[in-house]
Enzyme design. Structure first.
Site, PDB file in Angstrom:
ATOM      1  N   TYR A 147       0.861  -1.193   0.000  1.00  0.00           N
ATOM      2  CA  TYR A 147       0.000   0.000   0.000  1.00  0.00           C
ATOM      3  C   TYR A 147       0.889   1.231   0.000  1.00  0.00           C
ATOM      4  O   TYR A 147       1.832   1.310   0.786  1.00  0.00           O
ATOM      5  CB  TYR A 147      -0.893  -0.005   1.241  1.00  0.00           C
ATOM      6  CG  TYR A 147      -1.754   1.235   1.394  1.00  0.00           C
ATOM      7  CD1 TYR A 147      -2.776   1.518   0.491  1.00  0.00           C
ATOM      8  CD2 TYR A 147      -1.541   2.121   2.454  1.00  0.00           C
ATOM      9  CE1 TYR A 147      -3.575   2.650   0.637  1.00  0.00           C
ATOM     10  CE2 TYR A 147      -2.335   3.254   2.608  1.00  0.00           C
ATOM     11  CZ  TYR A 147      -3.344   3.515   1.702  1.00  0.00           C
ATOM     12  OH  TYR A 147      -4.124   4.634   1.858  1.00  0.00           O
ATOM     13  N   ASP A 242       9.158   2.912  -0.393  1.00  0.00           N
ATOM     14  CA  ASP A 242       8.129   3.573   0.405  1.00  0.00           C
ATOM     15  C   ASP A 242       8.423   3.241   1.869  1.00  0.00           C
ATOM     16  O   ASP A 242       8.118   2.150   2.346  1.00  0.00           O
ATOM     17  CB  ASP A 242       6.745   3.083  -0.017  1.00  0.00           C
ATOM     18  CG  ASP A 242       5.638   3.718   0.826  1.00  0.00           C
ATOM     19  OD1 ASP A 242       5.957   4.390   1.829  1.00  0.00           O
ATOM     20  OD2 ASP A 242       4.461   3.520   0.478  1.00  0.00           O
ATOM     21  N   LYS A 270       4.367   9.304   8.818  1.00  0.00           N
ATOM     22  CA  LYS A 270       4.158   8.708  10.138  1.00  0.00           C
ATOM     23  C   LYS A 270       5.159   9.191  11.203  1.00  0.00           C
ATOM     24  O   LYS A 270       4.970  10.287  11.727  1.00  0.00           O
ATOM     25  CB  LYS A 270       4.083   7.185   9.995  1.00  0.00           C
ATOM     26  CG  LYS A 270       2.851   6.843   9.127  1.00  0.00           C
ATOM     27  CD  LYS A 270       2.464   5.418   8.977  1.00  0.00           C
ATOM     28  CE  LYS A 270       1.131   5.340   8.233  1.00  0.00           C
ATOM     29  NZ  LYS A 270       1.020   4.353   7.205  1.00  0.00           N
TER      30      LYS A 270
HETATM   31  C1  PLP Z   1       0.403   4.819   5.808  1.00  0.00           C
HETATM   32  C2  PLP Z   1       1.140   4.540   4.569  1.00  0.00           C
HETATM   33  C3  PLP Z   1       1.056   5.381   3.443  1.00  0.00           C
HETATM   34  C4  PLP Z   1       0.100   6.517   3.360  1.00  0.00           C
HETATM   35  O1  PLP Z   1       0.355   7.516   4.274  1.00  0.00           O
HETATM   36  P1  PLP Z   1      -0.838   8.559   4.644  1.00  0.00           P
HETATM   37  O2  PLP Z   1      -0.172   9.534   5.559  1.00  0.00           O
HETATM   38  O3  PLP Z   1      -1.915   7.738   5.275  1.00  0.00           O
HETATM   39  O4  PLP Z   1      -1.280   9.172   3.363  1.00  0.00           O
HETATM   40  C5  PLP Z   1       1.868   5.118   2.371  1.00  0.00           C
HETATM   41  N1  PLP Z   1       2.718   4.072   2.373  1.00  0.00           N
HETATM   42  C6  PLP Z   1       2.829   3.246   3.425  1.00  0.00           C
HETATM   43  C7  PLP Z   1       3.805   2.125   3.392  1.00  0.00           C
HETATM   44  C8  PLP Z   1       2.025   3.436   4.545  1.00  0.00           C
HETATM   45  O5  PLP Z   1       2.101   2.577   5.565  1.00  0.00           O
END
Ligand code: PLP
Length: 425
Positions: A147, A242, A270
């Site tokens: 994701y 990511d 995060k």
């Molecule tokens: C949470 C997450 C996102 C998205 O971040 P948001 O701040 O919710 O837009 C993208 N990539 C990974 C791996 C994530 O865990």
């Protein structure tokens, strides 16, 4: 035994449903995968959430990753109080932006240049635009179960949210755009080699979670990340890590440090926001220099580099450095793993952990990719979740999410949890 969701949470949820789709501002909060209703939080401190009915929960969601020091950590609150009298947003440059750029580039060696945004989604979206702008190519390669936020091009076979809600892809994404995203099974060396052989120099970028944590949690097989690095070098594609979840959580330099791989671009979020809305993306200077105003790839943000958000994020990172938080988390993790494995015993449950992230799959495993993860018995998971919640232990409300602990989680928290696990399993 507790009663379940209290009357004030129930009242708020029924009001919320009238005005907010599903009653929530992010779908996982609706508890659809596990049944029941969400509780409404009044206060978060340390390892504990307190709801509007006065129930307390030992929290293993940690606001889905950001709360690495625990909730409402003193250094972060102190930093917020210190900057708040000066204003909440300037719309022009501030010293905090320079400090944050220095901090990130000192922790993550591959980051030669960095830009701040407001969410992980914005960060990954900007990475792929930049990769396409740099290479002049259109194809993006991603992996099933990974994701990367709700970016159109990346919301294809994208793990937790869509999986939980039974839609492998989102409606509203043009077919023509989705066709430019090629999706492969994670840890499948052969499939990646084949795709590169076929598409050769049409691939702009490979994007992945180096440790996939949005379909539960599983690890890259030895050599898999190296192979992706090698193929990207060979075919001139951009390797995007990511690290929105893994960055500043697994190690100061994230998964890149742990696995010794240098990505061309990386997305963050995060933990770097200290609980405020922050994202960032950065990497090779020759690529980043293509961004507007130096280059032709447009990217901007009214609140990007917001002083409150950066002050909170910087305070969190500085505290982690000061107390060597990552080493402490690993020590805590080993303890948690040991007593959780004892609680699991011979039950058909597959436990995965890396650093302060973990997951229980209700299958014997092994789990190495999305197809394996989907073998987990989600009915058993839902029952497990509800039993734990009734006992005051809050795990992520879906099989396809990762659980977190923080520096505020104590050994006695873990022991209490292990007792609840024994009962719930
Ligand atoms: C949470 C997450 C996102 C998205 O971040 P948001 O701040 O919710 O837009 C993208 N990539 C990974 C791996 C994530 O865990």
């Amino acid at each position: 035994m507790r009663k379940g969701i209290g009357s004030e949470s129930a009242r708020l949820f029924s009001q919320a449903k009238k005005l907010i789709p599903g009653g929530v501002n992010s779908p996982a909060r609706a508890f659809r995968a596990v049944g029941g209703q969400p509780f409404f939080v009044a206060k978060a401190r340390g390892s504990t959430l307190t709801d509007v009915d006065g129930n307390e929960y030992l929290d293993y969601v940690c606001t889905w990753g950001p709360a690495i020091l625990g909730h409402a950590p003193r250094p972060v609150l102190r930093a917020l109080r210190a900057v708040e009298p000066n204003g909440t947003s300037f719309g022009t440059c501030s010293a905090l932006e320079v400090r944050m750029a220095q901090m990130i580039s000192s922790l993550v060696p591959s980051v030669e240049k960095i830009r701040m945004v407001n969410s992980g989604t914005e960060a990954t979206m900007s990475c792929i635009r930049l990769a396409r702008g740099f290479t002049g190519r259109d194809l993006i390669v991603k992996f099933e179960g990974c994701y990367h936020g709700h970016v159109d091009s990346l919301l294809v076979r994208a793990g937790s949210g869509p999986l939980t809600h039974g839609q492998p892809d989102s409606a509203g994404i043009p077919k023509a755009l989705a066709a430019l995203t090629k999706t492969l099974p994670f840890n499948d060396f052969e499939a990646v080699r084949e795709l590169f052989k076929r598409e050769k120099r049409s691939i702009a970028a490979v994007i992945l979670e180096p440790v996939p944590a949005n379909a539960g949690l599983y690890l890259p097989q030895p050599g898999f990340l190296e192979e992706l690095r090698h193929l990207c070098n060979r075919y001139g594609a951009i390797l995007i890590f990511d690290e929105v979840m893994t960055g500043f959580r697994l190690a100061p330099g994230g998964a890149q440090e742990i696995f010794g791989i240098r990505a061309d671009l990386a997305a963050f979020g995060k933990v770097i926001g200290g609980g405020l809305p922050v994202g960032a993306f950065g990497g090779r200077a020759d690529i980043m220099d293509l961004l507007s105003p130096d280059g032709p790839v447009y990217q901007a943000g009214t609140l990007s580099g917001n002083p409150l958000a950066l002050a909170a994020g910087l305070a969190q990172l500085e505290e982690l450095q000061r107390i060597d938080g990552w080493k402490r988390l690993e020590r805590k993790g080993r303890h948690l793993e040991q007593i959780f494995l004892e609680a699991i015993g011979k039950k058909p449950v597959c436990f995965h952990r890396i650093g302060s992230m973990f997951c229980l799959y209700f299958t014997r495993g092994p789990v190495r990719n999305l197809d394996d993860a989907k073998k987990s018995n989600t009915k058993h998971f839902a029952k497990f979740f509800r039993t734990c919640l009734q006992q005051g232990v809050y795990f992520p409300p879906s099989q396809f999410e990762t659980a977190f602990f923080s520096l505020a989680h104590s050994h006695s928290d873990f022991e209490k949890t292990a007792t609840v696990l024994t009962e719930a399993l």
